[in-house]
Scaffold this motif. Structure first.
Motif, short mmCIF file in Angstrom:
data_model
loop_
_atom_site.label_atom_id
_atom_site.label_comp_id
_atom_site.label_asym_id
_atom_site.label_seq_id
_atom_site.Cartn_x
_atom_site.Cartn_y
_atom_site.Cartn_z
N MET A 34 -36.34 -28.28 66.61
CA MET A 34 -36.83 -27.34 67.62
C MET A 34 -37.00 -26.00 66.93
SD MET A 34 -34.60 -28.32 71.02
CE MET A 34 -35.87 -27.77 72.19
N GLY A 35 -37.99 -25.27 67.38
CA GLY A 35 -38.24 -24.01 66.70
C GLY A 35 -38.98 -23.02 67.56
N TRP A 36 -39.13 -21.84 67.02
CA TRP A 36 -39.86 -20.75 67.66
C TRP A 36 -40.94 -20.25 66.73
CZ3 TRP A 36 -39.18 -19.37 72.64
CH2 TRP A 36 -38.01 -19.80 73.27
N TYR A 37 -42.11 -20.08 67.28
CA TYR A 37 -43.24 -19.51 66.58
C TYR A 37 -43.69 -18.27 67.35
CZ TYR A 37 -43.75 -23.88 63.96
OH TYR A 37 -43.54 -24.96 63.13
N ARG A 38 -44.45 -17.43 66.71
CA ARG A 38 -45.00 -16.27 67.42
C ARG A 38 -46.41 -16.00 66.95
NH1 ARG A 38 -41.20 -11.52 64.73
NH2 ARG A 38 -42.22 -11.47 62.66
N GLN A 39 -47.17 -15.38 67.85
CA GLN A 39 -48.54 -15.02 67.53
C GLN A 39 -48.80 -13.60 68.01
OE1 GLN A 39 -51.49 -17.77 68.98
NE2 GLN A 39 -52.97 -17.08 67.46
N ALA A 40 -49.11 -12.74 67.07
CA ALA A 40 -49.46 -11.36 67.39
C ALA A 40 -50.97 -11.28 67.61
CB ALA A 40 -49.04 -10.44 66.25
N PRO A 41 -51.41 -10.29 68.34
CA PRO A 41 -52.85 -10.14 68.58
C PRO A 41 -53.65 -10.10 67.28
CG PRO A 41 -51.62 -8.65 69.98
CD PRO A 41 -50.64 -9.25 69.03
N GLY A 42 -54.66 -10.94 67.19
CA GLY A 42 -55.51 -10.95 66.01
C GLY A 42 -54.93 -11.66 64.81
N LYS A 43 -53.77 -12.27 64.98
CA LYS A 43 -53.13 -12.95 63.84
C LYS A 43 -52.89 -14.42 64.16
CE LYS A 43 -50.81 -8.90 61.90
NZ LYS A 43 -49.50 -8.36 61.38
N GLN A 44 -52.64 -15.18 63.12
CA GLN A 44 -52.34 -16.59 63.30
C GLN A 44 -50.91 -16.79 63.77
OE1 GLN A 44 -53.31 -18.50 59.53
NE2 GLN A 44 -55.38 -18.97 60.27
N ARG A 45 -50.70 -17.90 64.41
CA ARG A 45 -49.34 -18.25 64.83
C ARG A 45 -48.50 -18.50 63.59
NH1 ARG A 45 -48.61 -22.63 69.57
NH2 ARG A 45 -50.22 -21.23 70.40
N GLU A 46 -47.27 -17.98 63.60
CA GLU A 46 -46.38 -18.13 62.45
C GLU A 46 -45.02 -18.63 62.88
OE1 GLU A 46 -45.62 -14.40 60.53
OE2 GLU A 46 -44.86 -13.45 62.35
N LEU A 47 -44.37 -19.34 61.96
CA LEU A 47 -43.03 -19.82 62.22
C LEU A 47 -42.05 -18.66 62.18
CD1 LEU A 47 -40.98 -22.18 62.51
CD2 LEU A 47 -40.89 -22.23 60.02
N VAL A 48 -41.17 -18.62 63.16
CA VAL A 48 -40.11 -17.60 63.20
C VAL A 48 -38.78 -18.21 62.77
CG1 VAL A 48 -38.80 -16.02 64.66
CG2 VAL A 48 -41.27 -16.31 65.02
N ALA A 49 -38.42 -19.32 63.40
CA ALA A 49 -37.15 -19.96 63.10
C ALA A 49 -37.20 -21.41 63.54
CB ALA A 49 -35.99 -19.25 63.80
N VAL A 50 -36.42 -22.25 62.85
CA VAL A 50 -36.38 -23.66 63.18
C VAL A 50 -34.95 -24.16 63.00
CG1 VAL A 50 -36.95 -24.37 60.82
CG2 VAL A 50 -37.44 -25.91 62.73
N THR A 52 -32.68 -28.02 63.04
CA THR A 52 -32.72 -29.48 63.13
C THR A 52 -31.61 -29.97 64.06
OG1 THR A 52 -31.16 -29.87 61.33
CG2 THR A 52 -33.47 -29.53 60.74
N ASN A 53 -31.62 -31.27 64.37
CA ASN A 53 -30.57 -31.81 65.23
C ASN A 53 -29.22 -31.80 64.53
OD1 ASN A 53 -31.11 -33.83 63.43
ND2 ASN A 53 -31.60 -35.38 64.94
N GLY A 54 -29.23 -31.65 63.22
CA GLY A 54 -27.98 -31.54 62.49
C GLY A 54 -27.47 -30.12 62.36
N GLY A 55 -28.27 -29.18 62.84
CA GLY A 55 -27.84 -27.78 62.83
C GLY A 55 -28.35 -26.96 61.66
N SER A 56 -29.13 -27.56 60.78
CA SER A 56 -29.71 -26.78 59.69
C SER A 56 -30.76 -25.84 60.24
CB SER A 56 -30.33 -27.71 58.65
OG SER A 56 -29.36 -28.54 58.06
N THR A 57 -30.78 -24.63 59.70
CA THR A 57 -31.70 -23.61 60.21
C THR A 57 -32.57 -23.05 59.10
OG1 THR A 57 -30.05 -21.87 59.89
CG2 THR A 57 -30.12 -22.93 62.05
N GLY A 58 -33.71 -22.51 59.52
CA GLY A 58 -34.61 -21.83 58.60
C GLY A 58 -35.25 -20.67 59.32
N TYR A 59 -35.49 -19.59 58.59
CA TYR A 59 -36.04 -18.38 59.20
C TYR A 59 -37.16 -17.81 58.35
CZ TYR A 59 -31.70 -18.30 61.91
OH TYR A 59 -30.66 -18.62 62.75
N ALA A 60 -38.09 -17.15 59.01
CA ALA A 60 -39.08 -16.37 58.30
C ALA A 60 -38.36 -15.21 57.63
CB ALA A 60 -40.14 -15.85 59.27
N ASP A 61 -38.83 -14.81 56.46
CA ASP A 61 -38.18 -13.72 55.74
C ASP A 61 -38.11 -12.45 56.58
OD1 ASP A 61 -39.52 -14.58 52.44
OD2 ASP A 61 -37.76 -15.30 53.52
#
Length: 121
Positions: A34-50, A52-61
């Motif tokens: 499961m994750g969160w993405y965001r899209q600012a006006p005029g920009k592409q959608r980008e990954l914010v954070a994700v 996993t079901n095991g609890g591993s996480t990843g974040y945009a810098d």
């Protein structure tokens, strides 16, 4: 069919905090990520954070150290805690879930309808 419903967006001043939540429902057998993405006006959608079901996480810098993603596997929910918000965090935030449906075990990739986050300077 899997539905995602988000809540928690809004308007906040720079330096403030918000918490987004997302609940998945439907014929869900399992959710791998499961994750969160965001899209600012005029920009592409980008990954914010994700997460996993095991609890591993990843974040945009750009959000590391400020945002925290968490998940309740039993409730099929995911949340995003956002602190020290900046004007550049403004955008529409979308919840995403990937997994398999019941009965057929076919994979699914679902998106929420999006929730607006506006950070004023």
């Amino acid at each position: 069919q899997v539905q995602l419903v988000e809540s928690g967006g809004g308007l906040v001043q720079a330096g403030g905090s918000l918490r987004l939540s997302c609940a998945a429902s439907g014929s869900i057998f399992s959710i791998s990520s499961m994750g969160w993405y965001r899209q600012a006006p005029g920009k592409q959608r980008e990954l914010v954070a994700v997460i996993t079901n095991g609890g591993s996480t990843g974040y945009a810098d750009s959000v590391k150290g400020r945002f925290t993603i968490s998940r309740d596997n039993a409730k099929n929910t995911v949340s995003l805690g956002m602190n020290s918000l900046k004007p550049e965090d403004t955008g529409v935030y979308y919840c995403n879930a990937n997994g398999r449906v019941m009965v057929t075990f076919q994979p699914f990739a679902s998106w929420g309808q999006g929730t607006q986050v506006t950070v004023s300077s």
